[in-house]
Every structure is written in structure tokens, then in C-alpha cells.
Scaffold this motif. Structure first.
Motif, PDB file in Angstrom:
ATOM      1  N   ARG A  56      -2.476   7.468  12.726  1.00  0.00           N
ATOM      2  CA  ARG A  56      -3.596   8.198  12.232  1.00  0.00           C
ATOM      3  C   ARG A  56      -4.084   8.210  14.003  1.00  0.00           C
ATOM      4  N   VAL A  58       0.908  10.230  -1.450  1.00  0.00           N
ATOM      5  CA  VAL A  58       1.122  11.735  -1.230  1.00  0.00           C
ATOM      6  C   VAL A  58       2.335  12.123  -1.535  1.00  0.00           C
ATOM      7  N   ILE A  72       2.107   0.681   6.186  1.00  0.00           N
ATOM      8  CA  ILE A  72       1.200   0.926   5.897  1.00  0.00           C
ATOM      9  C   ILE A  72       0.082  -1.005   5.521  1.00  0.00           C
ATOM     10  N   LEU A  93       6.490   5.874   9.439  1.00  0.00           N
ATOM     11  CA  LEU A  93       4.317   5.996   8.729  1.00  0.00           C
ATOM     12  C   LEU A  93       3.117   4.537   9.767  1.00  0.00           C
ATOM     13  N   GLU A 121       6.649  11.088  -2.074  1.00  0.00           N
ATOM     14  CA  GLU A 121       7.216   9.676  -1.824  1.00  0.00           C
ATOM     15  C   GLU A 121       7.670   8.966  -2.312  1.00  0.00           C
ATOM     16  N   ARG A 160       0.647  -1.404   0.210  1.00  0.00           N
ATOM     17  CA  ARG A 160      -0.034  -0.179  -0.329  1.00  0.00           C
ATOM     18  C   ARG A 160       0.695   1.312  -0.118  1.00  0.00           C
ATOM     19  N   THR A 161       0.656   1.975  -0.335  1.00  0.00           N
ATOM     20  CA  THR A 161       1.405   3.180  -0.739  1.00  0.00           C
ATOM     21  C   THR A 161       0.962   4.087   0.107  1.00  0.00           C
ATOM     22  N   MET A 162       1.721   5.734   0.343  1.00  0.00           N
ATOM     23  CA  MET A 162       0.935   7.085   0.952  1.00  0.00           C
ATOM     24  C   MET A 162      -0.022   7.778  -0.112  1.00  0.00           C
ATOM     25  N   ARG A 177      -1.305  12.341  10.355  1.00  0.00           N
ATOM     26  CA  ARG A 177      -1.501  11.639   9.299  1.00  0.00           C
ATOM     27  C   ARG A 177      -0.682  12.613   8.216  1.00  0.00           C
ATOM     28  N   PRO A 178       0.405  11.669   7.382  1.00  0.00           N
ATOM     29  CA  PRO A 178       1.358  11.860   6.008  1.00  0.00           C
ATOM     30  C   PRO A 178       0.918  12.963   5.313  1.00  0.00           C
ATOM     31  N   SER A 211       9.193   1.888   1.323  1.00  0.00           N
ATOM     32  CA  SER A 211       8.330   1.009   1.940  1.00  0.00           C
ATOM     33  C   SER A 211       9.145   0.190   2.782  1.00  0.00           C
ATOM     34  N   SER A 231       7.119   4.003   4.770  1.00  0.00           N
ATOM     35  CA  SER A 231       5.893   4.128   5.180  1.00  0.00           C
ATOM     36  C   SER A 231       5.127   2.412   5.297  1.00  0.00           C
TER      37      SER A 231
END
Ligand code: FAD
Length: 461
Positions: A197, A112, A329, A151, A115, A108-110, A279-280, A122, A327
Motif C-alpha cells: 500500500r 475484496v 496481510i 499482497l 477473493e 486477515r482477509t482482503m 491497494r487491491p 492466503s 495475500s
């Protein structure tokens, strides 16, 4: 050997889900023949490439998997990429049933800006790098900065934090790859912030991993006391695992430490801490626009309570200086073959109790069945469930096993035509002993090979 008419089942993926599914099938029915196809020349999936090097006890499941692989009615075929070297339809032709257990190899990517800057990774790639996943061997993460931001606040996030902060003297006795050990020995990272978050009551890690952080030699916790306001008052109403986790968190965050702990903290050169309700929004670039220099976070507040609690943006933002952003996530399953249904929104194979929807003879287990969460024990239970479903279908006659299928003989012929040379379990054992031998010379349980070409060479020697 088993009669030609015995049920032939093929399993795609040689991780925990694949091995546990195979184990239940061969144990429960004395005539079923199982073949496991695995993309890499080496078995065990995330037990080898995910589980942290300093968790050797978790890897003991490998002994059980090895027994299954050595069972007379089970075979391992490594170095076979299903979807590329052989299609799922071809496997369905050759077997009565196909079980998809190929895990979650996506990420899963952020989503934003920033990145893609250097210094942003990741967790999946970072973990793959220290654990020797061939595709991540060239990652060379830049560890020249003081502060790293992770994150996500699950167990994978804590594994990464621990790897970044553990004394090298501890890591060097594990099966961490030598290149990662060398890089970590030179690392300038002194402070790791683990960002989530939601609030302290929603952290996604388990108590074992949190305790390891709290007890990590040479480190002290660095938390914001204000983020824990009102938390102690909620303890009474929490269910037990969450209550114990929160107590430990409060102890690390706001309690006055005892003498021994105080001394440890005073001596500590490294620090770690959770940051909540953030949250980023953007990874901030260095002045030359090449590297990460910080991260902009939106400040959240919580709405609702209990399980339904939601994070909503307050409109406030905060910038944190850091040169390393990881990240964590979540992993994500990917579609394997156009012939297999895939739920792109949930990123799983749509199934009912392991039966792939609308496709007779196709089953799934593990992370690709229920999503990329849960420990090995969870994966074991759901794999046993899938095996049970499959055996029930044979019993009921909804899975037809009356026709004779060629099984691995049919697939071997296809692979040979395509120039693919599978790696058997005894081939893997050659890789295994060579890795163990290389490890011994360094005082480690194993030194993993990082190159698929080298693995194949050793396997065929
Ligand atoms: P995987 O383990 O990913 O196995 C899937 C296999 O399929 C892989 O070997 C892959 O190479 C293969 N494959 C993929 N595509 C193909 C293809 N096209 N053809 C053929 N083969 C293919 N659990 C614990 O209990 N304790 C821990 O300490 C722990 N630590 C973890 C740390 C990390 C970083 C992660 C990510 C997970 C951790 N887990 C831990 C969870 C545990 O690893 C999972 O529950 C389990 O591995 C899921 O099993 P699986 O078989 O579904 O997937």
C-alpha cells in the motif's frame, strides 16, 4: 517428584511462546510444575509450520525447547485441543494458573470481490502447505501461470516469493514437504510481484530477507524506477536499520549493476519485484469466472511523513495480469473459549503485562498477547515477561497457590473419559526419528508427516 502442594501451571500452545514461558518458570522456581497442552501431536508451532524450509538455522531453537520439554518438572501433552477436548475453566480447576500461548491461527482477509476465486490463497495456507501443516495438505495450489502477485511486503511475503522462485535444487535439500517440492518443480511461475500500500520507505521486511531475494540464484529484480524518485535523497535522514534496507532496495532497483551481477541478471529466467502504492480492489476472474486472471489495484499516494505517513487513493486504478494471488496481510488470533476475554478489534487477549484482564489466574504470552508480529526473539522476551509477572503474583500472594490442585492427573482423567489420547514428548520423539529417517532416504533433514492419524500411529507404535 515435587510435593503435591507445589504451584501447578498449565500452558496452552506448544509454540515458542509456550516453551519460553515454561523455560522461565521451571528455571526460576524450583518447585513449580508446568504442563504444556498442544492441539497437534507435534510441538513447536510456527517454528515447524511457519519458518521457511531454507532457514534451518532459525529452527535451532528447537534444541532449547527440547531441553525444556525434557526437564523433570515440565511435561508436553500433544493432541489436546483446548476449548474442545478440555475447556479453559476445567484447566483453571486443575491448575493454579493457566497461560494462554496459542498463537494466531486465523487470517486477515482482503475483503475484496474475487477473493474466493481459484488461484487465490492466503500466505498462511500457502506456507502451511509447503511446511506440512495437516490442515493445508490438500491445498494443491495451481502454479500453472506465469505471474504471481503477493499482497503485502513483510517477511512472510518474501518467504513465499522465495519459495516460488528458488531453484528446486536448493529446496530439495531442505525439510520442505515432498508434495510441495514436486509441485514447485513443475511450476510455471516466472515472475513474482510483491505489492504494498505504501512506498519503498515503508516496506515491512527486514534486511536479511531482502538480501536473500537480491541474491537468489536464477532471478533478477524487476522494479519500476519511477517508484524510487526522491528516495536516494532521503537516505541521510533515515535511522540505521531503515537506511541499510533502503540502500539495498535502491541497489537492486535502480543502480547500474556490476559485471558479475549483470551477467547473473542476463541469464536469469525468473524475476521478482516490489510494486508500491497499490491497494487491491478486486481479483479479476477468467472468462469462465472460475479462476483468478488478474488483479485490479488502486493507485495510492502518500500523505504526511515519518511514522505517520498514510496511503490515500488517487482515484487511478491499474490492472495486473496474474493467475496466482497470495495475500500476505497478516495472521490473526481467534477467541479460544467463551470463558476467556477477547478483544475482537485488536484480535488479542486483553492483558496487562501478560495478566489477562479481569480474570485471576489467567495469563497470556506470544502472538495472542501482543498480536501476530515479531520474530522468535521478540516472542521469547515477552514470554519471559509473562512468566516473571506470574511468579511475582505468586510472590505477592495475589495468585493463590496454597490449595492443592490435581494438575495433569485431573486433566488426564477428563481426557480419558472423552476418548482423547494425548501424545507425550517421548511419543513425539518417535515421530521425529521416523521423519528424520524418511528424510535421509531423500537427502533431506526430514520428511514431515502430513496426516494426524499417521502421526498418532507412529507415536503409539
Ligand atoms: P505459534 O508459533 O503459532 O504457536 C502456537 C501454538 O499453539 C501452535 O503450536 C498451535 O498448534 C497451538 N494451539 C493453537 N490453538 C490451540 C488450542 N486450542 N489448544 C492447544 N494448542 C493450540 N521468526 C523468526 O525469528 N525467524 C523466522 O524466519 C520466522 N519466520 C516466520 C515465518 C512465518 C510464515 C511466520 C508466520 C512467522 C515467522 N516467524 C519467524 C515468527 C515466529 O514464528 C513467531 O514469533 C512465533 O512462532 C510466535 O510464537 P507463538 O508461540 O505465539 O505462536
Amino acid at each position: 517428584s515435587t510435593p503435591a502442594s507445589s504451584p501447578k501451571v498449565c500452558i496452552v500452545g506448544g509454540g515458542p511462546a509456550g516453551f519460553y514461558t515454561a523455560q522461565h518458570l521451571v528455571k526460576t522456581r524450583t518447585d513449580v510444575q508446568v504442563d504444556i497442552y498442544e492441539r497437534l501431536p507435534v510441538p513447536f508451532g510456527l517454528v515447524r509450520f511457519g519458518v521457511a524450509p531454507d532457514h534451518p538455522e532459525v529452527k535451532n531453537v528447537i534444541n532449547t525447547f527440547t531441553q525444556t520439554a525434557q526437564h523433570a518438572r515440565c511435561s508436553f501433552h500433544g493432541n489436546v485441543r483446548v476449548g474442545k477436548d478440555v475447556t479453559v475453566e476445567e484447566l483453571q480447576e486443575a491448575y493454579h494458573a493457566v497461560v494462554l500461548s496459542y498463537g494466531a491461527e486465523g487470517n486477515r482477509t482482503m475483503g475484496v470481490p474475487g477473493e474466493d476465486l481459484a488461484g487465490v490463497y492466503s500466505a498462511k495456507d500457502f506456507v502451511g502447505w509447503y511446511n506440512g501443516l495437516p490442515r493445508n495438505r490438500e491445498l494443491r495450489p495451481d502454479l500453472s501461470c506465469e505471474t504471481a502477485v503477493i499482497l503485502g511486503q513483510g517477511n512472510v511475503a518474501l518467504d513465499v516469493a522465495r519459495m516460488l522462485l528458488s531453484p528446486v535444487d536448493i529446496l530439495k535439500k531442505t525439510d520442505i514437504t515432498q508434495h510441495a517440492l514436486d509441485a514447485l518443480a513443475e511450476s510455471s511461475v516466472r515472475r513474482v510481484l510483491i505489492v504494498g500500500r505504501r512506498g519503498p520507505l515503508q516496506v515491512a521486511c527486514t534486511i536479511k530477507e531482502l538480501r536473500e531475494m537480491v541474491n537468489l540464484p536464477g532471478t533478477r529484480p524487476e522494479m519500476e524506477a519511477s517508484e524510487f524518485e526522491g528516495i536516494a535523497e532521503t537516505l541521510k535522514s533515515l535511522v540505521r536499520p531503515r537506511k541499510r534496507l533502503t540502500e539495498l532496495l535502491l541497489k537492486a532497483a535502480i543502480e547500474t549493476p556490476g559485471e558479475e551481477e549483470l551477467e547473473k541478471r542476463n541469464r536469469a529466467e525468473r524475476a521478482w519485484g516490489f510494486r508500491f502504492l497499490r491497494r487491491p480492489l478486486e481479483v479479476l476472474p477468467s472468462t469462465d469466472l472460475i479462476r483468478a486472471a488478474g488483479i485490479r489495484l488502486a493507485v495510492n499516494r502518500l500523505e504526511g511523513d515519518g511514522e505517520g505517513v498514510r496511503a490515500v487513493a488517487t482515484g487511478e486504478v491499474e490492472d495486473v495480469e496474474c493467475g496466482l494471488v497470495i495475500s500476505s496481510i497478516g495472521y490473526k488470533s481467534l477467541p479460544i473459549d467463551p470463558a476467556v476475554p477477547f478483544d475482537a478489534r485488536k484480535a488479542i487477549i486483553p492483558n496487562t503485562m501478560g495478566r489477562v484482564q479481569q480474570t485471576a489466574g489467567l495469563y497470556c504470552s506470544g502472538w495472542v498477547k501482543r498480536g501476530p508480529t515479531g520474530v522468535i526473539a521478540t516472542t521469547m522476551n515477552d514470554s519471559f515477561d509473562t512468566a516473571r509477572t506470574l511468579l511475582q503474583d505468586i510472590g505477592k500472594g495475589t495468585l493463590d497457590v496454597s490449595t492443592v490442585k490435581p494438575g495433569s492427573q485431573g486433566v488426564s482423567a477428563l481426557l480419558e473419559k472423552r476418548g482423547v489420547k494425548p501424545v507425550s514428548f517421548s511419543d513425539w520423539e518417535k515421530i521425529d526419528s521416523e521423519e528424520t529417517r524418511r528424510g535421509e532416504t531423500r537427502g533431506k533433514p526430514r520428511e514431515k508427516m502430513l496426516d494426524v492419524g499417521e502421526m498418532l500411529q507412529v507415536a503409539r507404535a
